[in-house]
Design an enzyme around this catalytic site. Structure first.
Site, mmCIF file in Angstrom:
data_model
loop_
_atom_site.group_PDB
_atom_site.id
_atom_site.type_symbol
_atom_site.label_atom_id
_atom_site.label_comp_id
_atom_site.label_asym_id
_atom_site.label_seq_id
_atom_site.Cartn_x
_atom_site.Cartn_y
_atom_site.Cartn_z
ATOM 1 N N GLY A 1 -41.832 -6.832 -22.533
ATOM 2 C CA GLY A 1 -42.197 -7.190 -21.342
ATOM 3 C C GLY A 1 -43.832 -5.534 -21.607
ATOM 4 O O GLY A 1 -44.074 -5.668 -20.542
ATOM 5 N N ALA A 2 -43.782 -6.198 -22.829
ATOM 6 C CA ALA A 2 -44.474 -4.903 -22.845
ATOM 7 C C ALA A 2 -46.411 -4.404 -22.339
ATOM 8 O O ALA A 2 -46.973 -3.706 -22.170
ATOM 9 C CB ALA A 2 -44.819 -4.072 -24.009
ATOM 10 N N ARG B 1 -47.516 -4.941 -15.342
ATOM 11 C CA ARG B 1 -47.149 -4.078 -15.131
ATOM 12 C C ARG B 1 -46.445 -2.411 -15.574
ATOM 13 O O ARG B 1 -46.531 -1.149 -15.568
ATOM 14 C CB ARG B 1 -47.261 -4.127 -13.272
ATOM 15 N N ILE B 2 -45.298 -2.261 -15.246
ATOM 16 C CA ILE B 2 -44.006 -1.621 -15.657
ATOM 17 C C ILE B 2 -43.832 -1.396 -17.059
ATOM 18 O O ILE B 2 -43.612 -0.512 -17.390
ATOM 19 C CB ILE B 2 -42.544 -1.501 -14.499
ATOM 20 N N THR C 1 -35.751 -5.652 -14.664
ATOM 21 C CA THR C 1 -36.016 -7.302 -14.294
ATOM 22 C C THR C 1 -35.205 -7.763 -12.783
ATOM 23 O O THR C 1 -33.534 -7.687 -12.885
ATOM 24 C CB THR C 1 -36.098 -8.148 -14.940
ATOM 25 N N ASN D 1 -33.859 -0.506 -9.002
ATOM 26 C CA ASN D 1 -35.050 0.154 -9.069
ATOM 27 C C ASN D 1 -34.653 1.566 -9.860
ATOM 28 O O ASN D 1 -33.786 2.025 -9.299
ATOM 29 C CB ASN D 1 -35.741 0.815 -7.627
ATOM 30 N N HIS E 1 -44.794 -4.610 -0.739
ATOM 31 C CA HIS E 1 -45.014 -5.199 -1.884
ATOM 32 C C HIS E 1 -46.361 -5.599 -2.868
ATOM 33 O O HIS E 1 -47.151 -6.124 -1.324
ATOM 34 C CB HIS E 1 -44.315 -5.917 -2.874
ATOM 35 N N HIS E 2 -47.329 -5.001 -3.794
ATOM 36 C CA HIS E 2 -48.761 -5.768 -4.233
ATOM 37 C C HIS E 2 -47.899 -7.542 -4.169
ATOM 38 O O HIS E 2 -47.204 -7.976 -4.359
ATOM 39 C CB HIS E 2 -48.499 -5.671 -5.652
ATOM 40 N N LYS F 1 -46.062 -9.803 -6.814
ATOM 41 C CA LYS F 1 -44.818 -9.842 -7.353
ATOM 42 C C LYS F 1 -44.305 -11.412 -7.388
ATOM 43 O O LYS F 1 -44.445 -12.056 -6.306
ATOM 44 C CB LYS F 1 -43.873 -9.351 -6.386
ATOM 45 N N THR G 1 -34.640 -4.658 -4.669
ATOM 46 C CA THR G 1 -34.272 -3.059 -4.695
ATOM 47 C C THR G 1 -34.052 -3.658 -2.624
ATOM 48 O O THR G 1 -32.534 -3.238 -2.102
ATOM 49 C CB THR G 1 -35.508 -2.142 -3.636
HETATM 50 N N1 NDP Z 1 -36.333 -1.798 -11.296
HETATM 51 C C1 NDP Z 1 -37.870 -1.207 -10.907
HETATM 52 O O1 NDP Z 1 -37.125 -0.152 -11.034
HETATM 53 C C2 NDP Z 1 -38.482 -2.085 -10.837
HETATM 54 C C3 NDP Z 1 -38.453 -3.592 -12.006
HETATM 55 N N2 NDP Z 1 -39.936 -4.541 -11.302
HETATM 56 C C4 NDP Z 1 -39.483 -6.064 -11.824
HETATM 57 O O2 NDP Z 1 -39.845 -5.722 -13.534
HETATM 58 C C5 NDP Z 1 -40.394 -7.015 -13.221
HETATM 59 C C6 NDP Z 1 -41.798 -6.902 -14.107
HETATM 60 O O3 NDP Z 1 -42.613 -6.755 -12.780
HETATM 61 P P1 NDP Z 1 -43.965 -6.202 -13.388
HETATM 62 O O4 NDP Z 1 -44.872 -5.625 -14.752
HETATM 63 O O5 NDP Z 1 -44.563 -6.211 -11.889
HETATM 64 O O6 NDP Z 1 -44.589 -7.801 -13.713
HETATM 65 P P2 NDP Z 1 -45.873 -8.202 -15.074
HETATM 66 O O7 NDP Z 1 -45.745 -9.581 -14.376
HETATM 67 O O8 NDP Z 1 -46.657 -7.854 -14.551
HETATM 68 O O9 NDP Z 1 -45.474 -7.993 -16.099
HETATM 69 C C7 NDP Z 1 -44.282 -8.599 -16.936
HETATM 70 C C8 NDP Z 1 -44.708 -8.461 -17.825
HETATM 71 O O10 NDP Z 1 -43.571 -9.349 -18.962
HETATM 72 C C9 NDP Z 1 -43.685 -10.282 -19.509
HETATM 73 N N3 NDP Z 1 -43.222 -11.443 -20.136
HETATM 74 C C10 NDP Z 1 -42.278 -12.077 -19.115
HETATM 75 N N4 NDP Z 1 -41.812 -13.140 -19.970
HETATM 76 C C11 NDP Z 1 -40.897 -12.530 -20.889
HETATM 77 C C12 NDP Z 1 -40.737 -12.839 -22.223
HETATM 78 N N5 NDP Z 1 -39.405 -14.176 -22.629
HETATM 79 N N6 NDP Z 1 -40.335 -12.585 -22.896
HETATM 80 C C13 NDP Z 1 -41.937 -11.006 -23.111
HETATM 81 N N7 NDP Z 1 -42.956 -11.020 -22.592
HETATM 82 C C14 NDP Z 1 -41.982 -11.822 -21.266
HETATM 83 C C15 NDP Z 1 -45.626 -11.294 -18.722
HETATM 84 O O11 NDP Z 1 -46.120 -11.777 -19.910
HETATM 85 P P3 NDP Z 1 -47.051 -13.143 -19.191
HETATM 86 O O12 NDP Z 1 -47.472 -11.880 -18.298
HETATM 87 O O13 NDP Z 1 -47.778 -13.766 -20.149
HETATM 88 O O14 NDP Z 1 -45.480 -13.829 -17.782
HETATM 89 C C16 NDP Z 1 -45.792 -9.971 -18.026
HETATM 90 O O15 NDP Z 1 -46.521 -9.302 -18.962
HETATM 91 C C17 NDP Z 1 -40.928 -7.506 -12.095
HETATM 92 O O16 NDP Z 1 -38.643 -8.521 -12.120
HETATM 93 C C18 NDP Z 1 -40.065 -6.564 -11.352
HETATM 94 O O17 NDP Z 1 -39.484 -6.773 -9.872
HETATM 95 C C19 NDP Z 1 -40.931 -3.615 -11.217
HETATM 96 C C20 NDP Z 1 -41.023 -2.168 -11.403
HETATM 97 C C21 NDP Z 1 -40.030 -1.460 -10.948
HETATM 98 O O1 LIG Z 2 -42.166 -6.191 -8.404
HETATM 99 C C1 LIG Z 2 -42.205 -5.163 -8.352
HETATM 100 O O2 LIG Z 2 -43.283 -3.687 -8.518
HETATM 101 C C2 LIG Z 2 -41.328 -4.550 -8.336
HETATM 102 N N1 LIG Z 2 -39.637 -4.563 -8.774
HETATM 103 C C3 LIG Z 2 -38.249 -3.800 -8.049
HETATM 104 C C4 LIG Z 2 -37.748 -4.507 -7.065
HETATM 105 O O3 LIG Z 2 -38.021 -6.273 -6.565
HETATM 106 O O4 LIG Z 2 -37.016 -3.941 -5.946
HETATM 107 C C5 LIG Z 2 -38.449 -2.445 -7.900
HETATM 108 C C6 LIG Z 2 -39.891 -1.773 -7.326
HETATM 109 O O5 LIG Z 2 -39.656 -2.042 -5.592
HETATM 110 C C7 LIG Z 2 -41.169 -2.466 -7.568
#
Ligand code: NDP
Ligand SMILES: O=C(O)C1=N[C@H](C(=O)O)C[C@H](O)C1
Length: 250
Positions: A10-11, A14-15, A79, A107, A135-136, A139, A146
Site C-alpha cells: 500500500g506504499a 496516504r499512510i 488496515t 490506530n 475523518h476525511h 476514507k 479506532t
Molecule cells: N491504524 C492506523 O493508525 C491507520 C490506519 N489507516 C488505515 O489504513 C488503510 C489505508 O488508508 P489510506 O492510506 O488512507 O488509504 P489509501 O487509499 O490512500 O491507500 C491505500 C493504498 O493501498 C493500495 N492497495 C489496495 N489494495 C492493494 C493490494 N492488494 N496490494 C497493494 N496495494 C493495494 C491502494 O491502491 P489503489 O489506490 O489502486 O486502490 C492505495 O494506494 C485504511 O484501512 C485506513 O483506515 C489509515 C491511517 C492510520
Molecule cells: O482511514 C484513516 O484515515 C484512518 N483509519 C484508521 C481507523 O479507521 O481508525 C485510523 C485513523 O483513524 C485514520
C-alpha cells in the site's frame, strides 16, 4: 548490527507513502520492497523482507496477510475492517506458522491509544457514553477501526463493572440519527473535507460531562507507532491486537 528488512504494502497510499519515508529514514531498518496494487506478493519473499507493514484496504488485507504468514514474514497491520471471523481466520494461519508475529493496530498514534485507555478507564463512572469519529471523505469504511475498538473497550469496561445499559428514551428517529450501535455504545461517523482523523468520546453523568478528544493532524502522527510495531513484532509471536500491548501505559 544488521538492519531489519522491511517491506510496505500500500506504499502509494496516504499512510503507506508516509510509512515508506519513515522506514527509509530509520537507521536500524532497511526498506527492501514497496508494493502497490497489482504488484506480485512473491516480491516480498524474494526481497528477503522480515517484516511487512500492511496499509491497504479492508478488501485486500486478508490475502496479503495470509501470504505473509504462510512465508513466515512478520506483519504490522494498520488496515481496518477486522471482524471476529477475520481474526479467527488469521489465528488459524498463525497457528500453522509458529514464531511468526502479527500486530494489528486500529490506530498507531499515541494520542489515539491513550484516548482508548482513558475512555476505558472513565466508562464505568458515567451513565452515558457516545463516540464521534471524524475523518476525511476519502476514507473507505465507517465507523473507523479506532471508533469500533474504542466502543468495544468501553462496553467491556462497563460490563465488567456491572453498569446498566445507558438511558435513551428515543421512540422515534430517522434511520441513522442515533449512530451505529457497537456493543450498546452509539458511534457517529462524520466525513468532512479538510479533516484527517479525529475522535471524541463523550461521557455524561448527573450535572457533568467529560469529553476526551484526539486529533491526528498529519499522517506523521502514526509513524512512531508503526516503527515501534516493526521493531517489536519480530520478538512477539502470534497475534497482538492493539499497539497498547507494546507500550508501557502504567
Ligand atoms: N491504524 C492506523 O493508525 C491507520 C490506519 N489507516 C488505515 O489504513 C488503510 C489505508 O488508508 P489510506 O492510506 O488512507 O488509504 P489509501 O487509499 O490512500 O491507500 C491505500 C493504498 O493501498 C493500495 N492497495 C489496495 N489494495 C492493494 C493490494 N492488494 N496490494 C497493494 N496495494 C493495494 C491502494 O491502491 P489503489 O489506490 O489502486 O486502490 C492505495 O494506494 C485504511 O484501512 C485506513 O483506515 C489509515 C491511517 C492510520
Ligand atoms: O482511514 C484513516 O484515515 C484512518 N483509519 C484508521 C481507523 O479507521 O481508525 C485510523 C485513523 O483513524 C485514520
Amino acid at each position: 548490527m544488521s538492519k531489519l528488512r522491511v517491506a510496505v504494502i500500500g506504499a502509494k497510499g496516504r499512510i503507506g507513502s508516509e510509512a515508506v519515508r519513515a522506514v527509509s529514514a530509520a537507521d536500524d531498518l532497511e526498506l527492501v520492497a514497496a508494493l502497490g496494487r497489482g504488484d506480485r506478493l512473491e516480491t516480498l519473499a524474494e526481497s528477503g523482507a522480515q517484516v511487512v507493514v500492511e496499509l491497504t484496504h479492508p478488501d485486500s488485507v486478508m490475502a496479503n496477510l495470509e501470504y505473509c504468514v504462510g512465508q513466515g514474514i512478520h506483519a504490522v497491520v494498520g488496515t481496518t475492517g477486522w471482524t471476529d471471523d477475520r481474526l479467527a481466520r488469521l489465528g488459524t494461519a498463525l497457528d500453522a506458522a509458529p514464531g511468526t508475529g502479527v500486530l494489528i493496530a486500529p490506530n498507531f498514534s499515541i494520542g489515539a491509544v491513550l484516548t482508548m485507555a482513558f475512555a476505558q478507564q472513565a466508562a464505568r463512572w458515567f451513565e452515558s457514553v457516545e463516540v464521534v469519529e471524524l475523518h476525511h471523505p476519502n476514507k473507505a469504511d465507517a465507523p473507523s477501526g479506532t471508533a469500533t475498538r474504542t466502543a468495544q473497550l468501553i462496553a467491556a469496561a462497563r460490563a465488567a463493572a456491572g453498569s446498566p445499559p445507558q438511558p435513551d428514551a428515543t421512540v422515534t428517529a430517522l434511520d441513522g440519527a442515533r449512530g451505529a450501535d457497537v456493543d450498546g455504545v452509539p458511534v457517529h461517523s462524520v466525513r468532512l473535507r479538510g479533516l484527517l482523523a479525529h475522535q471524541e468520546v463523550l461521557l455524561g453523568g448527573e450535572g457533568e460531562t467529560l469529553t476526551i478528544r484526539h486529533d491526528s493532524l498529519h499522517h506523521s502522527s502514526f509513524m512512531p507507532g508503526v516503527l515501534l510495531g516493526v521493531r517489536r513484532v519480530v520478538h512477539t509471536p502470534g497475534l497482538t491486537f492493539g499497539l497498547e500491548h507494546f507500550l508501557d501505559l502504567g
